[in-house]
Design a protein around this motif. Sequence first.
Motif, PDB file in Angstrom:
ATOM      1  N   PRO A   1       0.957  95.553  11.753  1.00 56.69           N
ATOM      2  CA  PRO A   1       1.171  96.578  10.257  1.00 56.69           C
ATOM      3  C   PRO A   1       3.073  96.371   9.726  1.00 56.69           C
ATOM      4  N   PHE A   2       3.072  97.049  10.754  1.00 57.85           N
ATOM      5  CA  PHE A   2       5.180  96.956  10.301  1.00 57.85           C
ATOM      6  C   PHE A   2       6.387  96.762  11.447  1.00 57.85           C
ATOM      7  N   TYR A   3       5.867  95.542  11.798  1.00 56.88           N
ATOM      8  CA  TYR A   3       7.147  95.055  12.146  1.00 56.88           C
ATOM      9  C   TYR A   3       7.063  93.397  12.316  1.00 56.88           C
ATOM     10  N   PRO A   4       7.966  92.385  11.491  1.00 58.48           N
ATOM     11  CA  PRO A   4       9.326  93.289  10.761  1.00 58.48           C
ATOM     12  C   PRO A   4       8.852  93.514   9.870  1.00 58.48           C
ATOM     13  N   GLU A   5       7.941  93.821   8.744  1.00 60.27           N
ATOM     14  CA  GLU A   5       8.063  94.215   7.620  1.00 60.27           C
ATOM     15  C   GLU A   5       6.733  94.972   7.218  1.00 60.27           C
ATOM     16  N   VAL A   6       6.317  95.428   6.474  1.00 60.58           N
ATOM     17  CA  VAL A   6       5.541  96.706   6.507  1.00 60.58           C
ATOM     18  C   VAL A   6       4.814  95.703   5.435  1.00 60.58           C
TER      19      VAL A   6
END
Length: 297
Positions: A251-256
């Motif tokens: 849920p955090f990488y590469p984008e939140v």
Amino acid sequence: MPVQARSPSNMRPSTVHLPQGQWLTVLDCLCAHFSGVTREVWVDRFERGRVLDADGVALGLEHPYKTGLRVHYFREVPSEIVIPFDEVVLHFDEHLMVVDKPHFLPVMPSGGYVEQTLQARLTKRFANADIVPLHRIDRHTAGLVLFSTNVQTRGLYQALFRERKIIKRYEALAKALPELTFPLLRKTRFGPGEPFFRMQEVEGIANTETRIEVAQKLGDQWLYALYPVTGKKHQLRVHLAALGAPICNDPFYPEVIDAQDTPDDYSKPLKLLAQGLEFIDPVSGKERSFQSQLSLL
């Protein structure tokens, strides 16, 4: 006679040394120091014997403030969400406990999690406040966590991690990378990312290192074996994402995708597993090897 107090679940308390100031009482200082907790909550904690001095004696509402006074208190979260997954104890002796942690369960109390943490569950289950994790894995990560059960030998096991004498093997399910050659050694420098809970690769001398191997090729996705040499926050997640293969359901990488306060989607666990631990036991001198009973497939 002073009242000796303990948490109902034998939880280890949090500790604060009172900062310098002009407060009249410990209560006044705590209210100012922890501005996110209301005075009514602190009064309630005092009245229920959940604010203690260094000797474990419950403090009264009028206990005088003193700079540097060591105060223990038990954190509580109203209406704490119950994590509907169970841990499994794989090994337990007088010095060491090895536990398979499910996805979504934090190892230690933090933020909105106090009772719904691996440490709190084990402390309550075994009625032993000396059960302390020797290392941590992310809340979203499942798999092996080592706990010390004996304060007398705890330092010996902590030294294994500090001196990098433990072989840690993780597994991750992520996008196939046929254009790269494996095994691959990823060495980069980490710094704070945005938002505050993320990390990122930055310029400079490397302070992280991970060996990456391919354990199984599954079409468009591969199962990777990851051997972290260092133990920076989110290290494996950042390294794979930087290679172009973010871990499935991250849920955090590469984008939140989901903020920290977004309710968990239990149908989409992060496909990252702390699968194996190997080391020479500092007490017995014997080789120890543990494998998770969980699977990402």
